[in-house]
Design a protein around this motif. Structure first.
Motif, PDB file in Angstrom:
ATOM      1  N   GLU A   8       0.820  -1.211   0.000  1.00  0.00           N
ATOM      2  CA  GLU A   8       0.000   0.000   0.000  1.00  0.00           C
ATOM      3  C   GLU A   8       0.851   1.256   0.000  1.00  0.00           C
ATOM      4  OE1 GLU A   8      -3.462   2.110   2.717  1.00  0.00           O
ATOM      5  OE2 GLU A   8      -2.985  -0.003   3.052  1.00  0.00           O
ATOM      6  N   LYS A   9       1.981   1.218   0.718  1.00  0.00           N
ATOM      7  CA  LYS A   9       2.854   2.402   0.793  1.00  0.00           C
ATOM      8  C   LYS A   9       3.420   2.736  -0.574  1.00  0.00           C
ATOM      9  CE  LYS A   9       4.314   2.053   5.630  1.00  0.00           C
ATOM     10  NZ  LYS A   9       5.462   1.908   6.546  1.00  0.00           N
ATOM     11  N   GLU A  10       3.766   1.706  -1.374  1.00  0.00           N
ATOM     12  CA  GLU A  10       4.328   1.945  -2.700  1.00  0.00           C
ATOM     13  C   GLU A  10       3.265   2.541  -3.626  1.00  0.00           C
ATOM     14  OE1 GLU A  10       6.378  -1.279  -4.459  1.00  0.00           O
ATOM     15  OE2 GLU A  10       7.566  -1.739  -2.671  1.00  0.00           O
ATOM     16  N   VAL A  12       0.741   4.399  -2.673  1.00  0.00           N
ATOM     17  CA  VAL A  12       0.597   5.798  -2.267  1.00  0.00           C
ATOM     18  C   VAL A  12       1.742   6.637  -2.814  1.00  0.00           C
ATOM     19  CG1 VAL A  12       0.565   7.385  -0.296  1.00  0.00           C
ATOM     20  CG2 VAL A  12      -0.730   5.248  -0.197  1.00  0.00           C
ATOM     21  N   ALA A  13       2.959   6.080  -2.743  1.00  0.00           N
ATOM     22  CA  ALA A  13       4.142   6.803  -3.238  1.00  0.00           C
ATOM     23  C   ALA A  13       4.032   7.057  -4.736  1.00  0.00           C
ATOM     24  CB  ALA A  13       5.415   6.030  -2.922  1.00  0.00           C
ATOM     25  N   ILE A  14       3.566   6.007  -5.479  1.00  0.00           N
ATOM     26  CA  ILE A  14       3.418   6.152  -6.934  1.00  0.00           C
ATOM     27  C   ILE A  14       2.401   7.251  -7.252  1.00  0.00           C
ATOM     28  CG2 ILE A  14       2.569   5.003  -9.000  1.00  0.00           C
ATOM     29  CD1 ILE A  14       3.749   2.387  -7.841  1.00  0.00           C
ATOM     30  N   LEU A  16       1.521   9.734  -5.314  1.00  0.00           N
ATOM     31  CA  LEU A  16       2.079  11.033  -4.914  1.00  0.00           C
ATOM     32  C   LEU A  16       3.072  11.553  -5.954  1.00  0.00           C
ATOM     33  CD1 LEU A  16       2.601  10.576  -1.071  1.00  0.00           C
ATOM     34  CD2 LEU A  16       1.011  12.128  -2.198  1.00  0.00           C
ATOM     35  N   TYR A  17       3.977  10.653  -6.383  1.00  0.00           N
ATOM     36  CA  TYR A  17       4.990  11.061  -7.365  1.00  0.00           C
ATOM     37  C   TYR A  17       4.347  11.418  -8.710  1.00  0.00           C
ATOM     38  CZ  TYR A  17       8.853   9.743  -4.302  1.00  0.00           C
ATOM     39  OH  TYR A  17       9.744   9.663  -3.266  1.00  0.00           O
ATOM     40  N   THR A  18       3.336  10.632  -9.086  1.00  0.00           N
ATOM     41  CA  THR A  18       2.626  10.929 -10.342  1.00  0.00           C
ATOM     42  C   THR A  18       1.908  12.272 -10.249  1.00  0.00           C
ATOM     43  OG1 THR A  18       2.278   8.552 -10.711  1.00  0.00           O
ATOM     44  CG2 THR A  18       0.922  10.094 -11.997  1.00  0.00           C
ATOM     45  N   SER A  19       1.250  12.484  -9.115  1.00  0.00           N
ATOM     46  CA  SER A  19       0.552  13.762  -8.914  1.00  0.00           C
ATOM     47  C   SER A  19       1.533  14.919  -8.901  1.00  0.00           C
ATOM     48  CB  SER A  19      -0.230  13.723  -7.594  1.00  0.00           C
ATOM     49  OG  SER A  19      -1.194  12.696  -7.610  1.00  0.00           O
TER      50      SER A  19
END
Length: 263
Positions: A8-10, A12-14, A16-19
């Motif tokens: 789940e953390k990855e 969320v990170a993806i 966030l980074y995409t956004s």
């Protein structure tokens, strides 16, 4: 690997980074368009400033030319008309003197008549220079023909004139600018160019009238900007601009001048 197996953390990170990537791209695009627009506006302002500066120079040239013309007319009135009328006045007073002989009366009267005649001739010349009567009555073609005859009467220059245009009688104001341009060019050819031959031709291309002007005078170096920025040339440029026309000038030292302007 399935999406369900990604922590789940990855995820969320993806996200966030995409956004963040899209936000940065959006900001970059906004900044790019902002500065591009700012540059375009700056260029438009600079262009408008150049147009305004050019218009100011044209207006200045016209005003200076008008002032020079007023000075010339005032000088002509003072030197030619006023001085002669003063002498006429003095001679008129002499006629009231007692004990004048018949011969003296005749001489004084003859002098008054001669001076009055000369004053009338000079006043007609001044009025003619302001607006030739033939221009007002018969239009541009007749006025240019008369102008050519006047220059030829000096015996110093031969003028060749050809007209292929049927000028609209309702465009008197525009045609007066054309007439003044030719006056300026011909005066320059005689005064500065020492020309002995001048060629003037009117022709038509589609809806545009064209005037070709040439002389065999001394010419000048077209590359020197000062030669194109004199009061006379500025006045010509201003009139061509008022006509919404264009002008091209070619000249070489000892090889005359060629001018083509549209109106």
């Amino acid at each position: 690997m399935s999406i369900n197996s990604i922590p789940e953390k990855e995820i969320v990170a993806i996200i966030l980074y995409t956004s963040l990537f899209f936000v940065v791209m959006a900001i970059a695009l906004v900044v790019f368009f902002y500065f591009s627009r700012k540059k375009i506006i700056q260029q438009e302002l600079e262009k408008k400033d150049l147009v305004l500066q050019y218009q100011k120079e044209q207006l200045h040239a016209v005003i200076v030319t008008q002032e020079e013309e007023r000075k010339r007319i005032a000088q002509d009135l003072h030197d030619d008309i006023s001085s002669k009328l003063n002498i006429v006045s003095l001679n008129s007073h002499l006629l009231t003197a007692p004990n004048l002989t018949e011969k003296e009366t005749y001489e004084i009267t003859e002098n008054i008549i001669n001076l009055t005649t000369k004053a009338l001739e000079n006043s007609r010349k001044i009025a003619h220079n302001l607006l030739p009567p033939v221009f007002e009555k018969f239009g541009l073609n007749a006025a240019v023909e008369e102008l050519c005859e006047e220059f030829e009467s000096s015996k110093a220059v031969k003028v060749y004139y050809k007209n292929e245009v049927d000028f609209n009688d309702k465009e008197t104001d525009r045609h007066l600018h054309v007439f003044r341009i030719l006056q300026e060019l011909m005066n320059n050819s005689m005064r500065h160019g020492k020309a002995t031959e001048i060629w003037i031709a009117f022709s038509k291309d589609d809806q545009m009238n064209i005037c070709n002007y040439e002389d065999n005078g001394l010419g000048f170096d077209i590359e020197k900007s000062g030669n194109q920025k004199g009061l006379g040339m500025k006045n010509i440029d201003s009139r061509v601009s008022f006509l919404n026309g264009t002008i091209k000038i070619n000249s070489q030292l000892d090889n005359g001048i060629a001018v083509m302007f549209t109106f």
